[in-house]
Every structure is written in structure tokens, then in C-alpha cells.
Motif scaffolding. Structure first.
Motif, short mmCIF file in Angstrom:
data_model
loop_
_atom_site.label_atom_id
_atom_site.label_comp_id
_atom_site.label_asym_id
_atom_site.label_seq_id
_atom_site.Cartn_x
_atom_site.Cartn_y
_atom_site.Cartn_z
N PRO A 105 -5.43 3.31 7.45
CA PRO A 105 -4.37 3.93 6.63
C PRO A 105 -3.19 4.37 7.50
O PRO A 105 -3.27 4.35 8.72
N VAL B 111 3.44 4.06 -1.45
CA VAL B 111 3.64 4.62 -2.78
C VAL B 111 4.96 5.36 -2.83
O VAL B 111 5.54 5.74 -1.80
N ALA C 174 0.81 -1.22 0.00
CA ALA C 174 0.00 0.00 0.00
C ALA C 174 0.84 1.27 0.00
O ALA C 174 0.30 2.38 -0.15
N THR D 26 -0.37 5.70 2.71
CA THR D 26 -0.73 4.45 2.05
C THR D 26 -1.97 4.64 1.19
O THR D 26 -2.75 5.58 1.39
N ARG D 27 -2.18 3.72 0.27
CA ARG D 27 -3.38 3.72 -0.57
C ARG D 27 -4.08 2.37 -0.46
O ARG D 27 -3.45 1.32 -0.60
N GLY D 28 -5.38 2.43 -0.19
CA GLY D 28 -6.18 1.22 -0.15
C GLY D 28 -5.94 0.35 1.06
O GLY D 28 -6.28 -0.85 1.04
#
Length: 485
Positions: free
Chosen positions: A393, A373, A371, A387-389
Motif C-alpha cells: 500500500p 481514492v 488504487a 491506496t485501497r486494495g
């Protein structure tokens, strides 16, 4: 009848009690301070704290000072923390709310600068020294030498003014006359029985973090997983609050809460804090993440994250870090424990050594890493590298954990001090359930409740100093000899 008569009896030898004693003695009162500890250990929590002060200069509190306190404790919860009668100038918050009189919060804000100057007159030096927070949203002024320097300077001044000190002496109960006015304090002397000390009374003997019974009653049975942040906290057993309530005082502050700080449970030193967690991930004993480790600067959010740790099984979590954290400039400032990290060359090895399921930890780290990036990592400022998704988070400093060796520190929530206490007005007078002052009774420090929700960092020592001094001054103004002085 009192066994000994004074003008003012102060329960507690921390900065709040000592400030009250010195202020009253400077006005000519005969003052006695009682202290549960020995002379060598006097000072309670104050002796062990670094004594951060939420001030942007020697004369000014921070811009968010009144607003933060008001938003977390006043208004909907307790509007009288803002709206109450007192004798001082109106502050910015009162003006904004169109109030005729200042509040406890405003009095604290307005009294900070003059209290610092008063302490400087006793030889205390202040500076903006490095703190344990690698990222911060507000400045913090510190006394050089920490809380111990404040205790010793105030105690020396009190001794020079002929204030009496009774050590290894515990407050037992208030004495009141037929009208309800407080006329003295019953105390117990270790090995010497009980006696009554006559006079007005300032209760400045801390909260109840050292009382398992009161912690269980108010905070709940899970409080068994908490511990005082330092040795001084064990002396704070809530007698002052209990006797004030028994005398008819109103309560104030959140009795079911406390100031939380993340500490290493392996350590026995004072305040073995772990503030490095925003640069890794927090996992519980099942090896699972449960919170956003970095929602903002660590000084502003560590308490909220620590409360999530307290909710986990056995009130325990581990922060898992990879080698990247050792490249943060001055990263050791955020690690105050005297115990080394648990290290492992692989996640599986680390998991075995910290006692969490290896498969679960490896899966948690894999999901977290996936997650993360690409982006610039700026460890000393909010970098928005999120984080993503991922649920929950991570909002800042989200970099993959891939570099060995891996390090881990255990973290529990310490109890720095309890929030619940006696209700006071802006003159430090204890109020009854109808909002009327109880004659002859004052409270300062953590015995006086003010905090709800989230603690406004770096205000507790300042609150003790300011309102301790106010209590001593007001007690002096209430006696013929003090008024004449």
C-alpha cells in the motif's frame, strides 16, 4: 617507551574528538589530537553534516528522546544501555524502570543542554532552521553553519589551549602495560614512519564505513552497493574499533547495520539526498513497486524505506513523480542532489530514459492510479490519503500520477555511519567483556556503539559532542593535574 608524552591522546578530529580534547585541556591536561586528514579537511564526517540535534529547545531534548533510543537498542537487545552504573543524576527512564543508576542513554539526554551552553561559550550559534524534511514528527535544533561551524569553533578553542595537532597521522594500535591499562597509542605519520604517543587514549575516529573489508565482514557482500554519504566517511576505516576489540573491549551496537539515507548516485556532492519520494512511487530496475513510500512523516520513516531500496537489484530504485510535486511549497528542500531529474513527457519516454521496461512501468502506474481514492491532499502533513486494495500500500499522499511531464531521480542507500562499535559506560570509559572499564581508554562518537534497529534521528552529532566532552572530563579527573584543576 613513548616517543612523546602527553596526558591524553585523542584519535580523531571530528566533534567527538575535539570535544574530548577541549574538555581535557580546559582541566589542565597536555593533549594531542591525531587526524588522518589534512588540516584543511579535518573534521571527518562532522565537517560535512548539517548537524541536526534532536532537541526542542536549547536546554531540552525531545519528549521521545530516551524512549526511542531505548525501544530500538536497549532492553531485550542490550539492557546495559539502560542498566549500568555511572556518576550522574537519575533520568526519567531510570525512574520509570526503578533503576538506581542512570545509563548511557540517560547521560546523553541529561548532558545535551549543558553541552549546548558550553558550545555557545565558544561562539557557536543555534537555531531551529529549515531542514530537508518537508514533514516531520520531531523538532531539530541546528548549529548555524552546520557541522563545519562546530569543528572550527572547537578546533579554535583547542588551539587557544595549546592542544597539539598531528595531521596526516593514523592510529595503528594501543599500548598497554602488564595490568592491561592503556598507556599510549602507536601512530603512523605519512612519510615519517611510526611513533608512540604516551598517555590515556580517547578513540573518536569514527566507524568503519570507509573500510570495504570491514563492511563486507560485518554488513555483508551486498555492501558493495553502499557508499559513504560524504567525503569524510572515506577516512573512517575502523582502526579505532579494531584496536579496541583487540585490547579486550566488548562490542556494542549492531555491527551488521548502518544509518541509511537515500541519495542520488549520480552526484559527487556531500549528502545528495532525495527526500521527495513520499509524493511519488518507488520502482526497482524491473519497474515494480516494492515498498510503502509514505508510512509516516519522512523524518521518522526515510531510513526504513531506504533499507528496502538497498534490498533491490543493484541496491537501486527510481522515484517517479508527476508534475503535482512541483506545487508542494518549498518542495526543493527535499531534493539535495545537484543533478537534474530525468524527465519524460510520457511514462514510456521516461521508462526508456531511466532504463526500466516501459510496459512494466506503465502497468505499475496504472495499478497504482486505480488504487488511489478521492480526498484532500495535504502535502505538508500526514493526510491519510491511502491506496485501497494495492500491495504494497501507500499510506499517505497517494494521488494518481497523471500530469506530465514526469520526473524521476535514481536513489541508492548511502552509509552515513556504521552502528557497531566499542561498549562504553556513561563516563565514556571503554568496557571489557566482563563489564569492567579498561583503564586509560575512552571512546566517543561513532567509535562507541549504541544504535540497533532504527536510528534515532538527529542524535549522532549530539552523542559525539556529549560523550566526547565527558571522556575529556573523566580523563582529566583521573590524572593528578586534572583533578587539581
Amino acid at each position: 617507551m613513548a616517543d612523546m608524552q602527553f596526558d591524553l591522546v585523542v584519535a580523531g578530529c571530528g566533534v567527538a574528538g575535539l570535544s574530548a580534547a577541549v574538555a581535557a585541556a580546559e582541566a589542565g591536561l597536555r593533549v594531542v589530537v591525531i587526524e588522518r586528514a589534512t588540516r584543511e579537511e579535518r573534521g571527518g564526517q562532522s565537517r560535512y553534516t548539517e548537524a541536526y540535534l534532536r532537541m526542542k529547545s536549547l536546554t531540552e531534548v525531545t519528549d521521545d528522546f530516551e524512549t526511542h533510543l531505548a525501544e530500538n537498542g536497549s532492553g531485550a537487545i542490550d539492557p546495559e544501555l539502560v542498566e549500568e552504573t555511572a556518576h550522574s543524576q537519575r533520568g526519567a527512564l531510570a525512574k520509570a524502570l526503578s533503576l538506581a543508576d542512570p545509563s548511557v542513554i540517560e547521560r546523553l539526554s541529561a548532558g545535551a543542554g549543558e553541552t549546548i551552553a558550553w558550545l555557545q561559550g565558544m561562539g557557536v550559534r543555534f537555531d531551529f532552521l529549515p531542514t530537508q524534511f518537508l514533514t516531520k514528527s520531531q523538532p531539530r535544533l541546528l548549529p548555524v553553519g552546520g557541522g563545519a561551524a562546530l569543528v572550527e569553533a572547537l578546533a579554535a578553542r583547542a588551539e587557544s589551549l595549546k592542544v597539539s595537532f598531528f595531521y596526516e597521522t593514523t592510529a595503528q594500535g594501543l599500548r598497554q602495560d602488564e595490568s592491561g591499562s592503556v598507556t599510549g597509542l602507536k601512530v603512523r605519520v605519512r612519510g615519517g614512519g611510526s611513533r608512540v604517543l604516551g598517555g590515556q587514549v580517547v578513540l573518536a575516529c569514527g566507524g568503519f564505513e570507509g573500510s570495504a573489508e570491514m563492511m563486507t565482514r560485518y554488513v555483508g557482500p551486498r555492501s558493495v552497493y553502499l557508499r559513504p554519504v560524504c567525503k569524510g566517511g572515506y577516512y573512517n576505516r575502523g582502526e579505532g574499533i579494531a584496536m579496541g576489540l583487540l585490547a579486550g573491549a566488548a562490542g556494542c551496537g549492531d555491527f551488521g547495520s548502518y544509518h541509511a539515507e537515500p541519495v542520488d548516485p549520480r552526484s559527487g556532492v556531500a549528502e545528495p539526498s532525495i527526500f521527495i519520494f513520499p509524493y511519488g512511487i518507488l520502482v526497482n530496475l524491473e519497474g515494480k513497486r516494492f515498498a510503502d513510500e509514505a508510512p509516516g512523516t519522512v523524518d521518522a520513516y526515510y531510513e526504513r524505506v531506504t533499507r528496502r531500496i538497498y534490498e533491490q537489484r543493484e541496491g537501486t530504485a527510481w522515484v517517479v513523480l508527476d508534475a503535482r510535486h512541483t506545487r508542494i511549497p518549498n518542495y526543493r528542500l527535499g531534493i539535495r542532489t545537484d543533478k537534474p531529474p530525468v524527465a519524460g513527457d510520457s511514462l514510456a519516454q521516461l521508462a526508456e530514459r531511466i532504463g526500466v521496461p516501459a510496459a512494466a512501468l506503465e502497468a505499475t502506474v496504472a495499478d497504482y492510479n486505480a488504487a488511489c481514492v478521492e480526498g484532500p491532499w495535504k502535502p505538508l502533513e500526514l493526510d491519510g490519503l491511502a491506496t485501497r486494495g494495492l500491495e504494497p500500500p501507500k499510506s499517505n499522499w497517494a494521488t494518481p500520477l497523471t500530469e506530465g511531464p514526469y520526473h524521476a531521480y535514481p536513489i541508492i542507500s548511502s552509509n552515513v555511519f556504521t552502528f557497531g562499535g566499542l561498549k562504553v559506560d556513561a563516563s565514556a570509559r571503554v568496557l571489557d567483556g566482563d563489564g569492567e572499564p579498561i583503564a586509560g581508554l575512552y571512546a566517543a562518537g561513532e567509535t562507541a556503539g549504541i544504535y540497533y534497529r532504527n536510528y534515532t534521528g538527529a542524535t549522532s552529532v549530539l552523542k559525539g559532542l556529549v560523550f566526547g566532552r565527558i571522556a575529556g572530563q573523566f580523563a582529566a579527573a583521573s590524572t593528578p593535574q586534572g583533578a587539581a584543576a
